[in-house]
Design a protein around this motif. Structure first.
Motif, mmCIF file in Angstrom:
data_model
loop_
_atom_site.group_PDB
_atom_site.id
_atom_site.type_symbol
_atom_site.label_atom_id
_atom_site.label_comp_id
_atom_site.label_asym_id
_atom_site.label_seq_id
_atom_site.Cartn_x
_atom_site.Cartn_y
_atom_site.Cartn_z
ATOM 1 N N THR A 58 0.847 -1.179 0.000
ATOM 2 C CA THR A 58 0.000 0.000 0.000
ATOM 3 C C THR A 58 0.888 1.236 0.000
ATOM 4 O OG1 THR A 58 -1.651 -1.186 1.274
ATOM 5 C CG2 THR A 58 -1.817 1.208 1.254
ATOM 6 N N CYS A 59 0.623 2.154 -0.898
ATOM 7 C CA CYS A 59 1.434 3.364 -1.020
ATOM 8 C C CYS A 59 0.569 4.595 -0.793
ATOM 9 C CB CYS A 59 2.059 3.451 -2.410
ATOM 10 S SG CYS A 59 3.206 2.118 -2.779
ATOM 11 N N PRO B 1 2.222 -1.870 -7.160
ATOM 12 C CA PRO B 1 1.741 -1.812 -5.777
ATOM 13 C C PRO B 1 0.258 -2.117 -5.628
ATOM 14 C CG PRO B 1 3.089 0.102 -6.269
ATOM 15 C CD PRO B 1 2.864 -0.629 -7.564
ATOM 16 N N CYS C 188 6.932 2.972 -4.398
ATOM 17 C CA CYS C 188 5.733 3.794 -4.235
ATOM 18 C C CYS C 188 5.789 5.099 -5.030
ATOM 19 C CB CYS C 188 5.508 4.095 -2.753
ATOM 20 S SG CYS C 188 4.944 2.646 -1.834
#
Length: 189
Positions: free
Chosen positions: A89-90, A141, A166
């Protein structure tokens, strides 16, 4: 089965990351580089000695426990995060996060060979990536699948030769605005 075998089987069933694939060496280096780069600046305030000693003791106990558990279950020491198949998760890219990199550029993927992506640089925002760059294929991502596709344009932010997972992605208008906000319009393209 012995008691040890029963305990090992119990530990394997309890391990939430057992179903995840281990990270490859290139991704481990990128994750470590990103973690080191994203570490906040150290505080100049003096901390009491007992607090530092307590934290050191706690860290040593944690490491010892991890070594014991890793030895019991005989799994790789570094696992992909969570049960999501490796997807991470970015947060939205910020100027501050982008500026921690030493190179930033826009490029088109021209070749992918044995996990290595060749990029032709079209715009340079920071540093000197040269006319072309080669970087390892990265995971998307959002999906956990391969990020780079031949013929598509990408924005790449890297430090020490490792692209940020990211801050690197398809050259969308949103990501391009973030790069321009952090570095200006760039040179080329």
């Amino acid at each position: 089965m012995t008691e040890d075998d029963d305990l090992k089987a119990l530990m394997r069933r309890a391990d939430p990351s057992a179903a995840s694939a281990p990270l490859d060496d290139a991704r481990i280096r990128r994750v470590v580089a990103a973690a080191e780069r994203d570490d906040p600046a150290p505080s100049r305030r003096r901390r009491p000695r007992f607090l530092i000693a307590g934290a050191s003791l706690g860290a040593a106990a944690t490491v010892a426990g991890a070594v014991i558990i890793a030895g019991l279950v005989a799994t790789p020491a570094v696992q992909a995060p969570g049960p999501t198949g490796g997807a991470i998760t970015c947060d939205a890219p910020s100027d501050a996060a982008l500026r921690t990199n030493d190179t930033a550029y826009e490029a088109t993927a021209t070749r992918i060979d044995d996990g290595v992506v060749t990029l032709t640089v079209t715009t340079t925002f920071l540093g000197d990536p040269g006319a072309s760059a080669e970087i390892p294929q990265m995971s998307d991502p959002e999906t956990g699948g391969d990020l780079f596709v031949v013929g598509h344009a990408y924005l790449v932010a890297s430090t020490g030769g490792f692209a940020s997972e990211c801050l690197t992605g398809p050259a969308t208008d949103e990501l391009r605005r973030a790069y321009v906000s952090a570095f200006g319009p760039g040179v080329g393209g």
